[in-house]
Design an enzyme around this catalytic site. Structure first.
Site, PDB file in Angstrom:
ATOM      1  N   GLY A   1       6.925   0.435  -0.092  1.00  0.00           N
ATOM      2  CA  GLY A   1       5.481   0.537   0.128  1.00  0.00           C
ATOM      3  C   GLY A   1       4.838  -0.699   0.727  1.00  0.00           C
ATOM      4  O   GLY A   1       3.624  -0.878   0.667  1.00  0.00           O
ATOM      5  N   LYS A   2       5.647  -1.582   1.302  1.00  0.00           N
ATOM      6  CA  LYS A   2       5.072  -2.802   1.898  1.00  0.00           C
ATOM      7  C   LYS A   2       4.889  -2.631   3.398  1.00  0.00           C
ATOM      8  O   LYS A   2       5.596  -1.864   4.034  1.00  0.00           O
ATOM      9  CB  LYS A   2       6.000  -3.990   1.603  1.00  0.00           C
ATOM     10  CG  LYS A   2       6.028  -4.302   0.120  1.00  0.00           C
ATOM     11  CD  LYS A   2       7.050  -5.352  -0.218  1.00  0.00           C
ATOM     12  CE  LYS A   2       7.283  -5.328  -1.711  1.00  0.00           C
ATOM     13  NZ  LYS A   2       8.418  -6.167  -2.095  1.00  0.00           N
TER      14      LYS A   2
ATOM     15  N   LEU B   1       2.632  -6.903 -11.365  1.00  0.00           N
ATOM     16  CA  LEU B   1       3.027  -8.188 -11.961  1.00  0.00           C
ATOM     17  C   LEU B   1       3.000  -9.293 -10.916  1.00  0.00           C
ATOM     18  O   LEU B   1       2.534 -10.402 -11.171  1.00  0.00           O
ATOM     19  CB  LEU B   1       4.432  -8.095 -12.567  1.00  0.00           C
ATOM     20  CG  LEU B   1       4.561  -7.261 -13.842  1.00  0.00           C
ATOM     21  CD1 LEU B   1       6.009  -7.227 -14.302  1.00  0.00           C
ATOM     22  CD2 LEU B   1       3.678  -7.830 -14.948  1.00  0.00           C
TER      23      LEU B   1
ATOM     24  N   ASP C   1      -9.788 -13.209 -20.561  1.00  0.00           N
ATOM     25  CA  ASP C   1     -10.864 -12.337 -21.033  1.00  0.00           C
ATOM     26  C   ASP C   1     -10.315 -10.983 -21.491  1.00  0.00           C
ATOM     27  O   ASP C   1      -9.348 -10.479 -20.934  1.00  0.00           O
ATOM     28  CB  ASP C   1     -11.841 -12.113 -19.873  1.00  0.00           C
ATOM     29  CG  ASP C   1     -12.935 -11.165 -20.270  1.00  0.00           C
ATOM     30  OD1 ASP C   1     -13.735 -11.546 -21.143  1.00  0.00           O
ATOM     31  OD2 ASP C   1     -12.974 -10.028 -19.744  1.00  0.00           O
TER      32      ASP C   1
ATOM     33  N   TRP D   1     -13.016  -5.304  16.839  1.00  0.00           N
ATOM     34  CA  TRP D   1     -13.052  -4.203  15.862  1.00  0.00           C
ATOM     35  C   TRP D   1     -12.360  -2.955  16.382  1.00  0.00           C
ATOM     36  O   TRP D   1     -12.764  -1.836  16.103  1.00  0.00           O
ATOM     37  CB  TRP D   1     -14.490  -3.916  15.399  1.00  0.00           C
ATOM     38  CG  TRP D   1     -15.024  -5.099  14.644  1.00  0.00           C
ATOM     39  CD1 TRP D   1     -15.780  -6.107  15.140  1.00  0.00           C
ATOM     40  CD2 TRP D   1     -14.770  -5.424  13.269  1.00  0.00           C
ATOM     41  NE1 TRP D   1     -16.025  -7.050  14.167  1.00  0.00           N
ATOM     42  CE2 TRP D   1     -15.418  -6.646  13.000  1.00  0.00           C
ATOM     43  CE3 TRP D   1     -14.046  -4.817  12.230  1.00  0.00           C
ATOM     44  CZ2 TRP D   1     -15.380  -7.285  11.762  1.00  0.00           C
ATOM     45  CZ3 TRP D   1     -14.011  -5.433  10.991  1.00  0.00           C
ATOM     46  CH2 TRP D   1     -14.673  -6.655  10.764  1.00  0.00           C
TER      47      TRP D   1
ATOM     48  N   ALA E   1       0.871  -1.179   0.000  1.00  0.00           N
ATOM     49  CA  ALA E   1       0.000   0.000   0.000  1.00  0.00           C
ATOM     50  C   ALA E   1       0.907   1.228   0.000  1.00  0.00           C
ATOM     51  O   ALA E   1       1.097   1.880   1.025  1.00  0.00           O
ATOM     52  CB  ALA E   1      -0.918  -0.018   1.216  1.00  0.00           C
ATOM     53  N   PRO E   2       1.501   1.518  -1.176  1.00  0.00           N
ATOM     54  CA  PRO E   2       2.568   2.526  -1.229  1.00  0.00           C
ATOM     55  C   PRO E   2       2.124   3.926  -0.804  1.00  0.00           C
ATOM     56  O   PRO E   2       2.934   4.688  -0.290  1.00  0.00           O
ATOM     57  CB  PRO E   2       3.006   2.512  -2.693  1.00  0.00           C
ATOM     58  CG  PRO E   2       1.899   1.870  -3.454  1.00  0.00           C
ATOM     59  CD  PRO E   2       1.260   0.911  -2.497  1.00  0.00           C
TER      60      PRO E   2
ATOM     61  N   GLU F   1      -9.188 -14.395 -25.682  1.00  0.00           N
ATOM     62  CA  GLU F   1     -10.401 -13.823 -26.262  1.00  0.00           C
ATOM     63  C   GLU F   1      -9.966 -12.548 -26.968  1.00  0.00           C
ATOM     64  O   GLU F   1      -9.817 -11.496 -26.352  1.00  0.00           O
ATOM     65  CB  GLU F   1     -11.434 -13.512 -25.172  1.00  0.00           C
ATOM     66  CG  GLU F   1     -12.749 -13.079 -25.765  1.00  0.00           C
ATOM     67  CD  GLU F   1     -13.364 -11.886 -25.070  1.00  0.00           C
ATOM     68  OE1 GLU F   1     -14.547 -11.652 -25.281  1.00  0.00           O
ATOM     69  OE2 GLU F   1     -12.674 -11.182 -24.331  1.00  0.00           O
TER      70      GLU F   1
HETATM   71  C1  LIG Z   1     -13.708   1.719  14.306  1.00  0.00           C
HETATM   72  O1  LIG Z   1     -14.145   2.657  13.332  1.00  0.00           O
HETATM   73  C2  LIG Z   1     -15.464   2.465  12.868  1.00  0.00           C
HETATM   74  C3  LIG Z   1     -15.715   3.466  11.761  1.00  0.00           C
HETATM   75  O2  LIG Z   1     -15.400   4.757  12.133  1.00  0.00           O
HETATM   76  C4  LIG Z   1     -16.440   2.601  14.016  1.00  0.00           C
HETATM   77  O3  LIG Z   1     -17.758   2.332  13.537  1.00  0.00           O
HETATM   78  C5  LIG Z   1     -16.077   1.596  15.083  1.00  0.00           C
HETATM   79  O4  LIG Z   1     -16.947   1.759  16.183  1.00  0.00           O
HETATM   80  C6  LIG Z   1     -14.631   1.769  15.520  1.00  0.00           C
HETATM   81  N1  LIG Z   1     -14.300   0.731  16.465  1.00  0.00           N
HETATM   82  C7  LIG Z   1     -14.151   0.943  17.795  1.00  0.00           C
HETATM   83  C8  LIG Z   1     -13.900  -0.262  18.613  1.00  0.00           C
HETATM   84  O5  LIG Z   1     -14.179   2.067  18.261  1.00  0.00           O
END
Ligand SMILES: *[C@@H]1O[C@H](CO)[C@@H](O)[C@H](O)[C@H]1NC(C)=O
Ligand SMILES: *[C@@H]1O[C@H](CO)[C@@H](O)[C@H](O)[C@H]1NC(C)=O
Ligand SMILES: *[C@@H]1O[C@H](CO)[C@@H](O)[C@H](O)[C@H]1NC(C)=O
Ligand SMILES: CC(=O)N[C@H]1CO[C@H](CO)[C@@H](O)[C@@H]1O
Ligand SMILES: CC(=O)N[C@H]1CO[C@H](CO)[C@@H](O)[C@@H]1O
EC number: 2.4.1.18
Length: 658
Positions: A105-106, A320, A342, A92, A77-78, A397
């Site tokens: 960029g790695k 590549l 394709d 999350w 993701a450079p 193709e």
């Molecule tokens: C992480 O970000 C997302 C999007 O902004 C948000 O909905 C989510 O609650 C966040 N996670 C935490 C644990 O705060």
């Protein structure tokens, strides 16, 4: 989004044989092409310790589980300022698992196993890469190397699901030998059932493979496998290149499908889409690192105006790596036997074929309009595939008729095994629609069927998924009151002329009665036309069964005489008045009578080898819906009478389609 059919947008070529003036010889260009290819290959080998290693990068990018259950995450993701991993495993949390920035960029992240020694991220749990951009955005992305992505019923966007099953599918059967003659059955798994929903890999394995086997095909070409968020794109707007579409089941179920096909002696080709990519950002490859470039060209060169999609920058090292590793992935992990590439015409030219016709003049195929980066990419892909897998089959193709497309890479060609003869289905459509029966031009039919570059193998087909001949024909034929037996003739003439292979699409097998349309907003998300009614053959709809029987018997006869693998046909008669075409291939004489009313007895036809001839396949057979008027026990003896440049000839009998 609109339905985008990937090939109909280009004007069709005339693949003219022997028309080219010698002073325009392509050898000059071929050696330039070869030079560029050689340079790129040498660079890869020097920098990455050989192309074998380089093209197995799916073993280091994305997610890897080490033997000690450490997890290693790696991305390119450079343009990103920072990268984090979030998911079910860390509640999350958007900041707890940062990747470390590496060279070029790695980015890398190591996560040790949990206390009980199990991996920190569980199989089947969801993940996202959080990309921080220089503009201060926080983007939630799917890894370009994701092996499995799914969509929750109500959700629009796909989720990245960590796929690391406790009992991965183990292939039991070796790849079958490369068949002498290829008889390809083109399939779309999702529509391959009579039910109004997306059919599964398992259904295909258990319900459709046996039919394909019975029909005598030895190869299936699977379309719409690479994950595409938009079902109605026919699979041509790919969002996740390493993921098999989860609509039809799990990766393991697709592996089983291929394994079972192999056990039946059927090889499996993947319809691979490396010519462009979906524009989706949240579940696609577009703007993965927040920039306009990354895997694609920035600016206008990175967009396909008609397909509304992104175009790869084939000169990029990491591009590549990504695409070549993608080919290896499908070969190694799923054990596909080759690819149909394709949209090759779109790749080859900067103008992507938009608004340009191809007449066969060499000036159209070489020079500034040709995209050298794409040429080199395709040469690399073919070189690597054919070096690593002796029997791998690659099909282009290409509607432009690019010379050298199917010449070996060492000779400066692009290295494909076959090209699709795109003009043939178009010709049938034109003939059926525009001409009255009595105006059918035999010379024209013969020209279309034989018009190809010398020495380059091509695939003929009566129809493919984007040239809906059968459906059109059904309308025409029913108008004319002709019988289905007509199709038999059409199949056979396409089958037996100068191609090396033959292809049939799921949707016209046995004369499927309905149009094809995927669920989309415009049709109220209906599956009604996104299904194939295989059951019709089993019920008492005689006519479907008749076409099915002819298709099957055509294979059986081919299997016996092997004309697809034989040298091209010798055409001894194309008579405009009689509407008769006669040709000989593999010691089989093919006689076609296109006359609407005339039958012929004592019609002299030329024969190469002298001796006794018998009828082996006859579209007037009762089992195909004909009248069974010819006696198959009749023996035809040649006389040493020269006729139409062949040493022998005999008197034959054949009927009209009436
Ligand atoms: C992480 O970000 C997302 C999007 O902004 C948000 O909905 C989510 O609650 C966040 N996670 C935490 C644990 O705060
Ligand atoms: C394509 O990639 C090459 C090599 O990374 C780079 O130099 C070039 O600027 C890129 N082209 C475009 C139009 O993005
Ligand atoms: C789609 O469904 C709506 C509401 O049921 C109906 O009014 C409309 O005619 C349908 N459109 C089509 C194309 O079937
Ligand atoms: C669409 C689909 O998946 N249909 C069938 C798959 O096979 C099973 C078992 O044979 C059927 O119950 C499904 O209806
Ligand atoms: C691939 C395939 O199934 N081909 C079949 C075509 O028909 C012959 C003759 O019946 C079979 O032997 C082949 O297996």
């Amino acid at each position: 989004m609109a339905i985008i059919l990937h090939t109909v947008l280009l004007s069709h070529s005339k693949l003219l044989l022997g028309k080219f003036p010698h002073r325009d010889s392509p050898s000059h260009y071929s050696s330039l092409q070869y030079g560029l290819f050689k340079k790129q290959l040498t660079l890869l080998e020097e920098a990455e310790g050989g192309f074998d290693q380089f093209t197995r990068s799916y073993k280091s990018y994305g997610v890897q589980r080490m033997p000690d259950n450490n997890l290693v995450f790696k991305e390119w993701a450079p343009a990103a300022e920072a990268l984090f991993l979030t998911g079910d495993f860390n509640g999350w949390d958007n900041f707890s698992h940062p990747y470390t920035k590496k060279e070029f960029g790695k980015w890398e992240l190591h996560i040790p196993p949990k206390e009980d020694k199990t991996p920190a991220v569980a199989h089947n749990s969801k993940l996202k890469v959080v990309v921080h951009t220089s503009a201060g955005e926080r983007l939630f992305r799917i890894s370009p190397w994701a092996k499995y992505v799914t969509r929750h019923e109500k959700s629009v966007i796909y989720d990245w699901v960590h796929w690391d099953p406790p009992q991965p599918y183990i292939h039991k059967h070796p790849r079958p030998q490369k068949p002498r003659s290829l008889r390809i059955y083109e399939s779309h798994v999702g529509i391959a059932s009579p039910e109004g929903k997306v059919a599964s890999y398992s259904n295909f394995t258990h319900n459709v493979l046996p039919r394909i086997k019975d029909l005598g095909y030895n190869c299936i070409q699977l379309m719409a496998i690479m994950e595409h968020a938009y079902y109605a794109s026919f699979g041509y707007q790919v969002t996740s290149f390493f993921a098999a579409s989860s609509r039809c089941g799990t990766p393991e179920e697709l592996k089983e499908l291929i394994d079972v096909a192999h056990s039946l002696g059927i090889i499996v080709l993947l319809d691979v889409v490396h010519s462009h990519a979906s524009k989706n950002t949240e579940d696609g490859l577009n703007r993965f690192d927040g920039s306009d470039s990354c895997f694609f060209h920035s600016g206008p060169r990175g967009e396909h105006s008609l397909w509304d999609s992104r175009l790869f920058n084939y000169s990029g090292w990491e591009v590549l790596r990504f695409l070549l590793s993608n080919l290896r992935w499908w070969m190694e992990e799923y054990r596909f036997d080759g690819f149909r590439f394709d949209g090759v015409s779109s790749m080859l030219y900067h103008h992507h074929g938009i608004g340009s016709g191809f007449s066969g003049d060499y000036a159209e195929y070489f020079g500034l309009q040709v995209d050298e980066d794409s040429l080199v990419y395709l040469m690399l892909a073919n070189h690597i595939l054919h070096t690593l897998y002796e029997d791998c089959i690659t099909i282009a193709e290409d509607v432009s008729g690019m010379p050298t497309l199917c010449c070996p890479v060492q000779e400066g060609g692009l290295g494909f095994d076959y090209r699709l003869a795109m003009a043939i289905p178009d010709k049938w459509i034109q003939i059926l629609k525009e001409f009255k029966d009595e105006d059918w031009n035999m010379g024209n039919i013969v020209f279309t069927m034989t018009n190809r570059r010398y020495g380059e193998k091509c695939i003929a087909y009566a129809e493919s998924h984007d040239q809906v001949l059968l459906w059109d024909t059904v309308q025409i034929v029913s108008k004319k009151g002709m019988e289905f037996v007509f199709f038999c003739v059409l199949f056979l003439v396409t089958h037996a002329f100068n191609s090396e292979t033959y292809i049939m699409f799921t949707w016209y097998m046995f004369g499927h009665p309905e149009w094809l349309d995927f669920p989309r907003v415009g049709n109220n998300e209906s599956y009604h036309y996104a299904r194939r009614q295989f059951n019709l053959v089993d019920t008492d709809h005689l006519r479907y069964w008749q076409l099915y029987a002819f298709d099957r018997d055509m294979n059986r006869t081919e299997d016996k005489y092997g004309w697809l693998a034989a040298s091209p046909a010798y055409i001894s008669v194309k008579h405009e008045g009689d509407k008769v075409i006669v040709f000989e291939r593999a010691n089989v004489i093919f006689i076609f009578n296109f006359h609407p009313t005339n039958s012929y007895s004592n019609y002299r036809v030329a024969a190469g080898p002298p001796g006794k001839y018998k009828i082996k396949l006859d579209s007037d057979g009762i089992q195909y819906g004909g009248h069974g008027r010819l006696d198959h026990n009749t023996e035809f003896f040649t006389e040493p009478m020269e006729f139409n440049n062949l040493p022998n000839s005999m008197l034959s009998v054949f009927l009209c389609l009436c």
